[in-house]
Design an enzyme around this catalytic site. Structure first.
Site, PDB file in Angstrom:
ATOM      1  N   GLU A  49       2.935 -36.475  25.941  1.00 20.07           N
ATOM      2  CA  GLU A  49       4.166 -37.182  25.943  1.00 20.07           C
ATOM      3  C   GLU A  49       4.859 -37.443  24.706  1.00 20.07           C
ATOM      4  O   GLU A  49       4.108 -38.005  23.795  1.00 20.07           O
ATOM      5  CB  GLU A  49       4.001 -38.638  26.753  1.00 20.07           C
ATOM      6  N   ASP A  60       8.284 -50.840  26.321  1.00 20.20           N
ATOM      7  CA  ASP A  60       7.320 -50.772  25.164  1.00 20.20           C
ATOM      8  C   ASP A  60       6.689 -52.070  24.770  1.00 20.20           C
ATOM      9  O   ASP A  60       7.524 -53.049  24.799  1.00 20.20           O
ATOM     10  CB  ASP A  60       8.105 -50.111  24.174  1.00 20.20           C
TER      11      ASP A  60
END
Length: 267
Positions: A49, A60
């Site tokens: 990824e 995140d």
């Protein structure tokens, strides 16, 4: 069969689990980022990824937020990440998936971004902040370009919503181990196994677990219930240490390779 499908089919035939490695595109700079991607592949990652840095990354955790900030400061954005994917594809045959928030995609234009992502050699796309109710246009366009649109589901996802998300998915299902943001954790909650079992009843697609995975014992704990694991922050931390401590590049790449190999040995 797509590259993503081929990887999981091969893994299943050997009774193995896929190790999916995450790296932020352009962290700490584009040149070294390409070396990191190649190192991840050489060390045994089955799928990579590549994050597209964004200024407001809601899903995140701190480690990956800082990676995004470093990448942005070094001049990385959608154009640069697509070029990075294209450069990696020239040398690598494993699947490459772009992880991007919706805003950068909309700024370029959905169809234009997907066309260019496919042209660069990407195999799929993960959009953490894309609601299933608003994803039809992207899903159809992505399929037209041969890109899998990989959804995220969490222990808190309601059953009806889960069934809808899984029913529209392609590539694999990204199960989030915890509610909240990314980041390595010491342990995994018990409801993770229930989530994996539930999702596997709903689909023939591979089911993978991410958020908080970074230790061999975690993989050993859950590998019988999933088809792959996603490791992100534990790898990005190594890059952060490189930046903070001015380590030699070769040492950083060695540490990244060792981490991947260690996790791969139990997957």
């Amino acid at each position: 069969m797509s590259r993503i499908g081929q990887v999981f089919a091969e893994k299943r035939s050997r009774g193995e689990k896929a190790l999916i490695a995450y790296t932020m595109g352009g962290d700490p700079n584009l040149t070294f980022s390409l070396e990191i991607i190649k190192t991840l592949a050489a060390a045994g990652a089955d799928l990579i990824e590549v994050g597209l840095p964004f200024s407001d990354p809601l899903a995140d955790g701190p480690v990956i937020q800082r990676a995004g900030q470093r990448a942005l400061a070094a001049g990385s954005g959608p154009e640069e990440v697509l070029a990075l994917i294209a450069a990696a594809r020239q040398e690598l045959s494993l699947p490459l998936v772009i992880m991007s928030y919706l805003n950068p995609i909309l700024q370029i234009g959905v169809d234009e971004f997907l066309r260019r992502a496919a042209g660069a050699g990407a195999d799929g796309l993960i959009i953490p902040d894309l609601p299933v109710e608003e994803g039809e246009e992207i899903r159809v366009s992505a399929a037209g370009y041969g890109l899998d649109l990989i959804p995220l589901v969490a222990p808190t996802t309601g059953q009806k919503r889960l069934e809808k998300i899984v029913g529209q998915a392609s590539g694999f299902i990204y199960c989030v181990s915890v509610t909240g943001v990314t980041g390595a954790r010491d342990s995994l909650p018990a409801e993770v196994i229930s989530l994996l079992q539930n999702v596997k009843k709903l689909t023939e697609l591979p089911v993978c677990l991410g958020f908080g995975i970074g230790k061999p014992e975690q993989i050993a704990y859950i590998k019988d219930y999933c088809d792959g694991v996603i490791v992100g922050s534990a790898l990005v931390e190594i890059i952060e240490n490189y930046v903070q401590n001015r380590m030699e590049k070769d040492k950083v790449l060695e540490l990244i390779a060792t981490k991947v190999q260690t996790l791969k040995s139990v997957s």
